[in-house]
Design an enzyme around this catalytic site. Structure first.
Site, PDB file in Angstrom:
ATOM      1  N   ALA A 179      64.885   7.221  66.437  1.00  0.00           N
ATOM      2  CA  ALA A 179      66.400   7.259  66.731  1.00  0.00           C
ATOM      3  C   ALA A 179      66.577   7.663  68.073  1.00  0.00           C
ATOM      4  O   ALA A 179      65.629   8.360  68.553  1.00  0.00           O
ATOM      5  CB  ALA A 179      67.176   7.934  65.802  1.00  0.00           C
ATOM      6  N   HIS A 239      69.181  15.272  62.128  1.00  0.00           N
ATOM      7  CA  HIS A 239      68.590  15.604  63.656  1.00  0.00           C
ATOM      8  C   HIS A 239      69.344  14.809  64.759  1.00  0.00           C
ATOM      9  O   HIS A 239      70.041  15.459  65.675  1.00  0.00           O
ATOM     10  CB  HIS A 239      67.007  14.819  63.831  1.00  0.00           C
ATOM     11  CG  HIS A 239      66.570  15.086  65.062  1.00  0.00           C
ATOM     12  ND1 HIS A 239      65.423  16.247  65.116  1.00  0.00           N
ATOM     13  CD2 HIS A 239      66.536  14.450  66.182  1.00  0.00           C
ATOM     14  CE1 HIS A 239      65.205  16.100  66.301  1.00  0.00           C
ATOM     15  NE2 HIS A 239      65.835  15.302  67.152  1.00  0.00           N
ATOM     16  N   GLU A 240      69.927  13.617  64.619  1.00  0.00           N
ATOM     17  CA  GLU A 240      70.486  12.845  65.620  1.00  0.00           C
ATOM     18  C   GLU A 240      71.993  13.365  66.021  1.00  0.00           C
ATOM     19  O   GLU A 240      72.657  13.379  66.899  1.00  0.00           O
ATOM     20  CB  GLU A 240      70.650  11.596  65.553  1.00  0.00           C
ATOM     21  CG  GLU A 240      69.252  10.804  65.477  1.00  0.00           C
ATOM     22  CD  GLU A 240      68.600  11.381  66.854  1.00  0.00           C
ATOM     23  OE1 GLU A 240      68.931  11.251  67.665  1.00  0.00           O
ATOM     24  OE2 GLU A 240      67.113  11.443  66.488  1.00  0.00           O
ATOM     25  N   HIS A 263      72.234  16.584  67.843  1.00  0.00           N
ATOM     26  CA  HIS A 263      72.353  16.525  69.120  1.00  0.00           C
ATOM     27  C   HIS A 263      73.663  16.002  69.714  1.00  0.00           C
ATOM     28  O   HIS A 263      73.999  16.503  70.935  1.00  0.00           O
ATOM     29  CB  HIS A 263      71.426  15.193  69.264  1.00  0.00           C
ATOM     30  CG  HIS A 263      70.070  15.270  69.632  1.00  0.00           C
ATOM     31  ND1 HIS A 263      69.464  16.240  70.489  1.00  0.00           N
ATOM     32  CD2 HIS A 263      68.874  14.817  69.087  1.00  0.00           C
ATOM     33  CE1 HIS A 263      68.226  16.378  70.556  1.00  0.00           C
ATOM     34  NE2 HIS A 263      67.872  15.200  69.815  1.00  0.00           N
ATOM     35  N   GLU A 271      65.793  19.183  71.700  1.00  0.00           N
ATOM     36  CA  GLU A 271      65.173  18.557  70.661  1.00  0.00           C
ATOM     37  C   GLU A 271      64.681  19.728  69.753  1.00  0.00           C
ATOM     38  O   GLU A 271      64.658  19.630  68.390  1.00  0.00           O
ATOM     39  CB  GLU A 271      63.887  17.922  71.277  1.00  0.00           C
ATOM     40  CG  GLU A 271      64.081  16.829  72.032  1.00  0.00           C
ATOM     41  CD  GLU A 271      64.748  15.690  71.256  1.00  0.00           C
ATOM     42  OE1 GLU A 271      64.997  15.819  70.156  1.00  0.00           O
ATOM     43  OE2 GLU A 271      65.331  14.684  71.978  1.00  0.00           O
TER      44      GLU A 271
END
Length: 1067
Positions: free
Chosen positions: A470, A504-505, A508, A527
């Site tokens: 992704a 996770h995305e 961000h 990250e």
């Protein structure tokens, strides 16, 4: 279906051993940037200063005064080779390098003495002789620049190796002139500039852009043609001059610029000439007079380009719809350095700006970008132009995104944000779980970070052909279909994967997007944080997904990489400059080790301080760029305990040096001595006593060992320290719940006490602590600190183990050894290891049922046990798998196979000809993405050499199997005995085609190298791997992953030599 091998016999690859040696490239002498060291040399123009992290220093060309230590040279060597084609992403796209010209600063001269004239004549003769010799060397280009000569002058020549073997000589011709000044012995050499594509001097000589110009806003208009697979672009860049300068330098790659105009302030727009230096993907505009600090300027560029056929930039993709018709789309992937392939830009994270995007499309498509659509205009041609709102936040170029495709969506309002999930129309029903997960996590992060998501919309888009798992583009997150789409009836294990990637995305959007690392050397600030919060958020919001075991496994994997000398610090202080160096930052050190250090820090700080520090960090640096010290300073600002150690002092020992510590425990009565050293796997027994960490050592003992309240802490800052315990304590277990990033050696007595405790009562330690002991003792065996007999002694307790974390760790470690022995063809030992594994775990394997399970943890354990059992040929396992597959096919696939069992069932079926062909048919027809990927792994697990060759060729070609799956296929084939040599030959013979698809240094390349070499353990294979990669030169020889591969083979060889006798005695 028809067997693809009946028509013609597949030719098998040949084994090749290439033993060419590394060829060293000659250095080009560095430029001295420090004007104080050379007082008579003019100070550099502000243009010469590039954006650099505080922890990094400018690349200097030396007179021996800035020598680097060995570790720094590893990172900086490639950046020091000006002009070499290694600066490009792949050799397939590397244009020929251009010669350099040295420019001498103007000097005034006075009349030389007779002695000087004689010396000058002598030097001229010498120069002429050298020039004649060099003139007859083939393929060389010469550039001459005249300067004054004095008694101390000498002829200087340098050579740099350019792409394709062409050599470039640049010479300073020193001739006597009237009144040459006496040169200062410390005067550095002159600036070296490359040649543009048109032969003119390119006005910049660094890979990093100058800091003299800052973009403020981009106005982008793009018109993709999905028939010709090309696009046209019109880019307007509003910028402000930061320092007086005569040049504007920015990035552009694979773009044909048709026209460029430039405007200063309210002045007239004039057409300007654009110079290009392709090896560094830079363009420049030069001016006869300085642009002045504070001036506002506008650069406008019209251009054409082809849609990329790889997976970065603005690229084309295709898929087959439910009727079998081919559909096309265009999408973007700009991280880390590919925005320059879609529009000219200042393509570095620190050059943040706002963006206004317009996309012209055909009516049957939709267009998406970071911001909501503002309006759509019908053009005279019948095309539609979508204009999107200008971004409400400053963004780095790598976060810009746009898509033109035939997608459909489902939506939901969350607070003031419209959340949408897009997919191809046939898979709309698979988007609901992603929408539910994203909506819930968005609310969670808004509260957790005390900072609202700043955009009015958040799109999650499933792209059929997408390389990364992704990409966190702000407001337009892109995913592989397998990372976003899942059926409602899919197993919790499949949903765990989707939730993991979505979490996770979304993290961000704050860490990486709202606050961005200044340069890629601090990528972990993006990250590492996203990785940490993907686990922390899901363990809080979705506890039923049981992410704790997955996070523990990932920390173990990060340690394996970080135990090698080829590892790197989390925050790299050495040069990370070339595209390859930047790509190699995307690894498990940056992601998983970064996350592990945040877990350790959060576990160490008083309750709430970690979160308060992060909120302070987000508030203070919102919309800005940061370095690692900014994070530590923010956390320190909210420090609540005056006596508490500085977070910065502690964490710098973890982020600025590679590796991690080994803590050795020795005890005399109530006095426990702790000693730390660098845990470094080495074949020469090297120890590194200079590395010290501030280690928050946590521990429990036999009186209280499993509850969080039992945990005690001791900070180990020095090489050795002591702590006091009661003499009645029978044993100590350090690193409670494995929240610290270190390994513990308890000594013979300490290990014996812990082993006895586990044999007496398995539950005396938590499952994660038991898994930690298993991981640590296998690691110490590789280090040579414990014998393999001690390893087997600890594993004796596992016959009573029932928890997932310790069992999966034991199975993983034993499977790794089994595969090494198998690839080495140690037949008797392979049989004994198989008997040992089945003897210890066979009853547990046989007790597994094959029905539906709801618990994620039990699914993880069942999957690990049965996959190993069937791969070892355990009859009960293979019979059950065949029966389940037959039920599935006989019911026309309506009798569903549980998601956690699909891979093992399909893999068993793929070992027969009818089963393999049936699965290939199903792979081509199924629309269930998680199932499709498991079928592909099964197809690649075949032991039939013809089918192995076919599937490798097919995935590289990218027809029926997307090329994005090549790393997965190679990894699966490599695990099998029949395939591991085939796949190594395939990679060698196909290397140039592979790096056309995947950039040198990228994560797929890292994965391919590791998969194909990590199970070698002989000198022959070591020499073969070294010979092949050394022959690649700029096509991959300098990658860190190559050094890791060579280290791993040596360590495998060393371990085998040391332990084969023990294995023969004890198995």
């Amino acid at each position: 279906m028809e067997d693809p091998f009946d028509s013609e016999r597949m030719s098998l690859p040949r084994n090749m051993i290439e033993n060419s040696m590394f060829e060293e490239e000659p250095d080009v002498v560095d430029l001295a940037k420090d004007s104080t060291a050379f007082p008579e040399f003019p100070a550099l123009d502000p243009d010469e200063v590039v954006y650099e992290p505080r922890s990094s220093r400018l690349l200097v060309r030396g007179l021996g005064e800035n020598d680097l230590d060995d570790e720094e040279e590893d990172y900086e060597s490639s950046a020091r080779l000006l002009g070499m084609s290694f600066m490009n992403r792949s050799s397939a796209r590397s244009p020929s390098a251009s010669p350099y010209i040295r420019q001498a600063p103007p000097r005034s001269c006075y009349r030389p003495s007779a002695r000087m004239l004689v010396g000058g004549v002598f030097i001229l003769v010498l120069v002429t002789s050298m020039a004649m010799v060099l003139y007859f060397l083939p393929g060389c280009t010469f550039t001459k620049v005249g300067v004054c000569v004095s008694e101390e002058c000498a002829v200087t020549a340098s050579a740099s190796t350019a792409t394709g073997g062409m050599c470039v000589f640049t010479m300073l011709i020193l001739s006597p002139q009237a009144g040459c000044p006496k040169a200062n012995s410390s005067t550095p050499m002159e600036l070296v500039y490359p040649k543009s594509t048109n032969g003119e001097l390119f006005p910049w000589n660094e890979l990093r852009l100058p800091a003299s110009v800052r973009p403020v806003n981009y106005d982008l208009s793009l018109t993709p043609n999905l028939t010709s697979m090309t696009f046209t672009g019109h880019t307007i860049i509003n910028m402000i001059i930061q320092h007086d300068t005569k040049r504007i330098v920015l990035h552009s790659s694979e773009i044909n610029i048709i026209k460029a105009t430039f405007q200063v302030g309210e002045g007239k727009s004039v057409e300007v000439k654009v110079l290009e230096y392709k090896p560094w993907q830079q363009i420049a505009v030069s001016f006869p007079e300085d642009l002045k600090e504070g001036q506002v300027c506008v650069l406008t560029l019209d251009y054409t380009a082809s849609l990329s056929h790889t997976y970065d930039g603005f690229y084309n993709s295709s898929y087959n719809d439910k009727t079998g018709a081919k559909r096309v789309l265009a999408a973007t992937q700009f991280e880390p350095q590919a925005a320059r392939k879609a529009f000219p830009c200042f393509d570095e994270p620190a050059f943040k700006a706002t963006f206004l995007v317009r996309i012209t499309r055909e009516p049957e498509y939709i267009a998406l970008s970071n911001m909501p659509k503002a309006k759509t205009t019908t053009l005279p041609s019948g095309m539609l132009e979508d204009e999107f709102e200008q971004t409400s936040v400053n963004m780095s170029t790598y976060l810009v995104a746009f898509i033109v495709a035939n997608f459909t969506s489902i939506t939901r309002n969350v607070s003031s944000t419209l959340v949408s999930v897009y997919s191809v129309p046939e898979k709309k029903e698979h988007t609901q779980y992603a929408l539910d997960t994203a909506s819930r996590l968005l609310q969670f992060y808004n509260t957790l970070f005390d900072t609202e998501y700043p955009l009015r919309k958040l799109d999650l888009v499933a792209i059929p052909d997408f390389l990364a798992g992704a990409m966190e583009n702000w407001g337009l997150i892109t995913f592989r279909e397998t990372s976003l789409l899942v059926q409602n009836q899919s197993s919790p294990l499949d949903k765990q994967l989707i939730a993991n990637v979505v979490a996770h995305e979304l993290a961000h959007q704050w860490f990486g997007n709202l606050v961005t690392m200044r340069w890629w050397n601090d990528l972990w600030l993006s990250e590492g944080f996203a990785t940490y919060w993907q686990y922390a958020s899901l363990m809080t919001e979705f506890p039923q997904l049981d992410l704790g075991n997955v996070f523990l496994e990932e920390r173990f994997k990060a340690m394996a990489k970080d135990s090698l000398n080829s590892s790197h610090p989390v925050s790299v202080s050495a040069q990370v400059t070339t595209p390859e160096q930047v790509s190699e930052m995307f690894d498990s050190i940056t992601y998983e080790k970064g996350a592990s250090l945040l877990l350790m820090l959060n576990s160490t700080l008083p309750d709430g301080q970690f979160r308060k520090g992060l909120i302070e960090y987000l508030h203070q640096y919102r919309g800005s760029n940061t370095v690692t010290d900014d994070l530590w300073n923010s956390i320190t600002q909210v420090q609540v305990l005056p006596q508490q150690e500085s977070v910065s002092d502690m964490m710098r020992t973890w982020t600025l040096q590679k590796g991690f510590p080994l803590v050795t425990v020795s005890r005399k009565g109530g006095e426990v001595t702790l000693t730390q050293e660098h845990f470094l796997l080495s074949t020469d027994n090297t120890t590194h006593t200079s590395s010290l960490w501030h280690i928050p050592v946590t521990y429990v003992n036999d009186s209280c060992s499993s509850a969080p309240s039992c945990r005690q802490m001791f900070t180990l800052k020095n090489k050795t320290a002591t702590l006091k315990v009661s003499e009645s304590v029978k044993w100590l277990k350090l690193n409670y719940m494995n929240t610290g990033f270190y390994i513990v050696h308890y000594g013979d007595e300490g290990w014996a006490a812990l082993i006895d405790a586990l044999k007496t009562d398995v539950s005396t330690l938590t499952p994660h602590d038991r898994a930690s002991l298993i991981h640590n003792i296998f690691s110490l065996s590789r280090l040579g600190r414990v014998s393999f007999r001690q390893v087997l002694s600890l594993l004796d307790y596992t016959t009573n183990e029932t928890e997932t974390a310790p069992l999966t760790e034991a199975l993983s470690q034993l499977s790794s050894i089994y595969r090494l022995l198998d690839k080495r063809q140690e037949r008797r030992l392979v049989a004994r290891m198989k008997a040992y594994i089945l003897g210890h775990f066979g009853p547990l394997m046989d007790s597994q049922d094959w029905g539906v399970k709801e618990s994620v943890s039990s699914q993880e354990l069942r999957s690990a046990l049965l996959e190993l059992a069937c791969s070892l040929g355990r009859q009960n396992c293979t019979d059950q798998a065949k029966a389940l597959y037959e039920q599935w096919t006989n019911s026309n696939q309506t009798n569903r196979i549980p998601g956690d069992l699909q891979r093992v069932v399909f893999s068993v079926a793929a070992q027969s000809d009818p089963g393999w062909l049936s699965l290939l048919d199903t792979y081509r027809l199924t629309t269930y993405d998680s199932e499709k990927r498991k079928i592909l792994q099964a197809l690649a697990s075949t032991q039939d050499p013809r089918r192995i060759v076919w599937i490798l060729s097919e995935v590289l070609e990218g027809g029926n199997i997307h090329t994005q799956e090549l790393p997965l296929v190679i990894s699966t084939v490599s695990d099998g005995f029949a395939g591991h040599l085939f796949v190594w030959d395939f990679v060698k013979e196909s290397w140039d085609r592979i790096i056309e698809k995947f950039p040198v240094g990228s994560y797929p390349i890292q994965s391919i190298i590791k998969s194909t070499t990590s199970q070698f353990s002989t000198q022959t294979h070591l020499e073969e791997v070294q010979g092949f990669f050394s022959s690649l030169k700029e096509r991959g020889s300098q990658m860190r992953s190559v050094q890791e591969a060579l280290e791993t083979i040596r360590l495998n060889q060393h371990w085998m030599d040391r332990n084969l006798a023990t294995l023969r005695d004890w198995l």
